[in-house]
Design an enzyme around this catalytic site. Structure first.
Site, PDB file in Angstrom:
ATOM      1  N   ASP A  97       0.811  -1.217   0.000  1.00 26.28           N
ATOM      2  CA  ASP A  97       0.000   0.000   0.000  1.00 26.28           C
ATOM      3  C   ASP A  97       0.845   1.269   0.000  1.00 26.28           C
ATOM      4  O   ASP A  97       0.561   2.197  -0.743  1.00 26.28           O
ATOM      5  CB  ASP A  97      -1.005  -0.004   1.144  1.00 26.28           C
ATOM      6  CG  ASP A  97      -0.382  -0.195   2.514  1.00 26.28           C
ATOM      7  OD1 ASP A  97       0.816  -0.526   2.603  1.00 26.28           O
ATOM      8  OD2 ASP A  97      -1.102  -0.021   3.506  1.00 26.28           O
ATOM      9  N   ASN A  98       1.902   1.340   0.792  1.00 22.86           N
ATOM     10  CA  ASN A  98       2.712   2.563   0.836  1.00 22.86           C
ATOM     11  C   ASN A  98       3.454   2.789  -0.473  1.00 22.86           C
ATOM     12  O   ASN A  98       3.557   3.925  -0.940  1.00 22.86           O
ATOM     13  CB  ASN A  98       3.700   2.529   2.002  1.00 22.86           C
ATOM     14  CG  ASN A  98       3.005   2.725   3.334  1.00 22.86           C
ATOM     15  OD1 ASN A  98       1.991   3.407   3.410  1.00 22.86           O
ATOM     16  ND2 ASN A  98       3.537   2.126   4.378  1.00 22.86           N
TER      17      ASN A  98
END
Length: 92
Positions: free
Chosen positions: A79-80
């Site tokens: 996600d990051n």
């Protein structure tokens, strides 16, 4: 991992980095870390680029969701890492 949808297993490098088991420089599972924690390399997932195709949806999944055509799946990313890309952060 895409086993349920495709029958294949794979992990992209950004997700693998989050396990702390990845040798970032050589883009492979860290032999030193695996040996230290007695983790057999044979159980580690194949590593792929986030843009790499990981398979096609199984027929049962296509039927369950009403897809008529083949649907390719891709590794994606953590996600990051994906959020940074989406925010345009492409350089240090």
């Amino acid at each position: 991992m895409t086993w349920w949808s495709t029958g294949n297993l794979a992990m992209d490098f950004s997700d693998a980095a989050g396990t702390l088991l990845l040798d970032l420089k050589n883009k492979q599972w860290s032999k030193a870390v695996l040996e230290h924690f007695e983790i057999p390399e044979t159980i580690m997932l194949p590593l792929v680029r986030s843009s790499e195709a990981t398979g096609k949806l199984r027929e049962a999944v296509k039927q369950e969701f009403g897809f008529k055509n083949d649907v390719m799946t891709f590794a994606g990313g953590a996600d990051n890492a994906c959020a940074a890309l989406g925010a345009g952060i492409l350089k240090p």
